[in-house]
Motif scaffolding. Structure first.
Motif, PDB file in Angstrom:
ATOM      1  N   SER A  26       0.608  -1.330   0.177  1.00  0.00           N
ATOM      2  CA  SER A  26       0.218  -0.229  -0.160  1.00  0.00           C
ATOM      3  C   SER A  26       0.666   1.186  -0.076  1.00  0.00           C
ATOM      4  CB  SER A  26      -0.463  -0.013   1.308  1.00  0.00           C
ATOM      5  OG  SER A  26      -2.006  -0.712   1.152  1.00  0.00           O
ATOM      6  N   GLU A  27       1.772   1.170   1.173  1.00  0.00           N
ATOM      7  CA  GLU A  27       3.130   2.072   0.797  1.00  0.00           C
ATOM      8  C   GLU A  27       3.507   2.686  -0.405  1.00  0.00           C
ATOM      9  OE1 GLU A  27       3.037   4.695   2.934  1.00  0.00           O
ATOM     10  OE2 GLU A  27       2.054   4.221   4.854  1.00  0.00           O
ATOM     11  N   GLU A  28       3.998   1.458  -1.206  1.00  0.00           N
ATOM     12  CA  GLU A  28       4.372   1.236  -2.409  1.00  0.00           C
ATOM     13  C   GLU A  28       3.699   1.824  -3.380  1.00  0.00           C
ATOM     14  OE1 GLU A  28       7.472  -2.372  -1.973  1.00  0.00           O
ATOM     15  OE2 GLU A  28       5.868  -2.573  -2.752  1.00  0.00           O
ATOM     16  N   ASP A  29       2.115   1.638  -3.320  1.00  0.00           N
ATOM     17  CA  ASP A  29       1.362   1.662  -4.092  1.00  0.00           C
ATOM     18  C   ASP A  29       1.108   3.584  -4.210  1.00  0.00           C
ATOM     19  OD1 ASP A  29       1.505  -0.115  -5.257  1.00  0.00           O
ATOM     20  OD2 ASP A  29      -0.969  -1.160  -4.381  1.00  0.00           O
ATOM     21  N   ASP A  30       1.760   4.190  -3.038  1.00  0.00           N
ATOM     22  CA  ASP A  30       1.013   5.338  -2.739  1.00  0.00           C
ATOM     23  C   ASP A  30       1.915   6.221  -3.177  1.00  0.00           C
ATOM     24  OD1 ASP A  30      -1.419   4.798  -1.506  1.00  0.00           O
ATOM     25  OD2 ASP A  30      -0.859   5.230   0.683  1.00  0.00           O
ATOM     26  N   ALA A  31       2.656   6.071  -3.138  1.00  0.00           N
ATOM     27  CA  ALA A  31       4.559   6.545  -3.455  1.00  0.00           C
ATOM     28  C   ALA A  31       4.064   6.635  -5.022  1.00  0.00           C
ATOM     29  CB  ALA A  31       5.437   5.948  -3.108  1.00  0.00           C
ATOM     30  N   TYR A  32       4.026   5.652  -5.811  1.00  0.00           N
ATOM     31  CA  TYR A  32       4.052   4.954  -7.537  1.00  0.00           C
ATOM     32  C   TYR A  32       2.667   6.640  -7.599  1.00  0.00           C
ATOM     33  CZ  TYR A  32       6.758   2.244  -8.454  1.00  0.00           C
ATOM     34  OH  TYR A  32       7.634   1.297  -8.309  1.00  0.00           O
ATOM     35  N   THR A  33       1.362   6.925  -6.831  1.00  0.00           N
ATOM     36  CA  THR A  33       0.441   7.757  -6.872  1.00  0.00           C
ATOM     37  C   THR A  33       0.563   8.952  -6.886  1.00  0.00           C
ATOM     38  OG1 THR A  33      -1.352   6.195  -5.997  1.00  0.00           O
ATOM     39  CG2 THR A  33      -2.134   8.283  -6.032  1.00  0.00           C
ATOM     40  N   TYR A  34       1.748   9.028  -6.018  1.00  0.00           N
ATOM     41  CA  TYR A  34       2.177  10.939  -5.547  1.00  0.00           C
ATOM     42  C   TYR A  34       2.961  11.309  -6.740  1.00  0.00           C
ATOM     43  CZ  TYR A  34      -0.459  11.093  -1.190  1.00  0.00           C
ATOM     44  OH  TYR A  34      -0.822  11.057   0.533  1.00  0.00           O
ATOM     45  N   THR A  35       4.220  10.531  -6.752  1.00  0.00           N
ATOM     46  CA  THR A  35       5.017  10.412  -7.896  1.00  0.00           C
ATOM     47  C   THR A  35       4.120  10.718  -9.280  1.00  0.00           C
ATOM     48  OG1 THR A  35       6.553   8.850  -7.350  1.00  0.00           O
ATOM     49  CG2 THR A  35       6.834   9.178  -9.336  1.00  0.00           C
ATOM     50  N   ASP A  36       2.980   9.859  -9.761  1.00  0.00           N
ATOM     51  CA  ASP A  36       2.530   9.893 -11.029  1.00  0.00           C
ATOM     52  C   ASP A  36       1.212  11.606 -10.750  1.00  0.00           C
ATOM     53  OD1 ASP A  36       2.733   7.995 -12.378  1.00  0.00           O
ATOM     54  OD2 ASP A  36       0.453   6.690 -11.395  1.00  0.00           O
ATOM     55  N   TYR A  37       0.772  12.530 -10.109  1.00  0.00           N
ATOM     56  CA  TYR A  37       0.189  13.557  -9.858  1.00  0.00           C
ATOM     57  C   TYR A  37       1.469  14.232  -9.971  1.00  0.00           C
ATOM     58  CZ  TYR A  37      -3.803  11.761  -7.753  1.00  0.00           C
ATOM     59  OH  TYR A  37      -5.669  12.074  -7.365  1.00  0.00           O
ATOM     60  N   ALA A  38       2.813  14.447  -9.128  1.00  0.00           N
ATOM     61  CA  ALA A  38       3.617  14.801  -9.212  1.00  0.00           C
ATOM     62  C   ALA A  38       4.426  15.180 -10.695  1.00  0.00           C
ATOM     63  CB  ALA A  38       5.012  14.689  -8.695  1.00  0.00           C
TER      64      ALA A  38
END
Length: 325
Positions: A26-38
């Protein structure tokens, strides 16, 4: 297995080992999500993109801490358990869907993400039996609770007040250009241009069913025409008005809505009742257009009233006169 979600596990049935594995993914997925937003926001909002990059780095740090704790207790192999495999577990909305709703909606979505993560750690720590694991989960729970303070600190670092105001103003301007302007043009066209044919038909036939059919044809036809026209006449690259598809949807849908507003009352079989309601709806539509012009286009309210309400009233009168003659 969950009775209502075949093939999915219930959170209550997960072992402590599986909960740690779920937390890591879940933490890894959220890191990818925030990177996608960036990456998605970088072109138009570079300073906000830096905030999301920093948040992604934090999530990767959480994943690293959880992985170390897992390896301490269970060894190097971490089984892959995704959130979508757990019945009732929170999910993340697609980045592209949230970004399309504007910058403020993105920021609100991030707050929701952190709240859901905090609730997960609150439930996870209740199942922890190892003191070290319980301490780590408690720490992560407290960190997620402080998302507003953390996001605020990152914003202060990467997004000072002047840049934040500049990005907010740019986002608002883009929203107006992409959605409000074509939507307003469509609503005006659909509301005003269909008045004459609908009410001419109404007073010529005094038949609700016939008037309804004419109104539906006029509204849908105008919506398709306006939508295609908006979408193909400007690709938005030079004008900066944004996606032609979004503008076409806004214009087409609002054009159809504008026409349907005073056509649908003729679902009522009794002609004069339907007509009175339709006329009331017309004036509500025209006042709504005047309000939107004043609210988003900064047109003086009474000037909007004179332009829209008076003009629409004249078209309505023309349709009634032609139909009744």
């Amino acid at each position: 297995m969950s009775r209502f979600f075949p093939g999915r596990r219930r959170f209550a049935d997960l072992s402590e080992q599986e909960i740690l594995a779920l937390a890591i993914s879940s933490e890894e997925d959220d890191a990818y999500t925030y990177t996608d937003y960036a990456e998605t926001l970088r072109k138009d909002y570079p300073d906000t993109a830096k905030v999301f990059e920093a948040m992604a780095a934090q999530e990767r740090g959480h994943a690293t801490s959880l992985t170390r704790e897992y390896e301490r207790r269970y060894g190097p192999h971490v089984p892959l358990i995704r959130r979508e495999s757990i019945a009732g577990y929170y999910h993340r909305r697609p980045v592209w869907a949230v970004v399309n709703l504007g910058l403020e909606r993105v920021r609100a979505e991030v707050g929701r993400m952190e709240d859901e993560s905090a609730n997960f750690y609150l439930q996870a720590k209740k199942k922890a039996t190892d003191p070290g694991t319980a301490k780590l989960l408690e720490s992560l729970y407290q960190t997620e609770l402080q998302h507003e303070e953390i996001a605020g600190a990152l914003a202060d670092r990467y997004l000072p007040v002047d840049k934040r105001s500049e990005e907010n103003e740019k986002a608002h301007r883009q929203f107006v250009l992409t959605w409000v302007q074509p939507g307003l043009a469509g609503l005006m066209d659909g509301s005003v241009s269909t008045l004459a044919p609908i009410f001419a038909t109404a007073f010529a036939t005094q038949d609700s069913h016939t008037t309804l059919l004419v109104g539906l044809a006029a509204a849908v036809g105008a919506g398709i025409s306006m939508g295609f026209t908006e979408a193909v006449h400007d690709d938005g690259v030079i004008s900066g008005r944004g996606s032609p598809i979004k503008r076409g949807i806004a214009s087409g849908v609002m054009t159809a809505v504008g026409g349907l507003g005073h056509a649908l009352p003729y679902l009522i079989p009794e002609f004069w009742t339907a007509t009175v309601i339709a006329i009331i709806v017309v004036f509500i539509e025209l006042w709504a257009i005047a309000f939107i012009q004043n609210r988003f286009m900064e047109t003086p309210f009474w000037r909007s009233v004179m332009q829209v309400v008076l003009g629409g009233a004249l078209v309505l009168a023309a349709g009634i006169f032609i139909g009744g003659s």
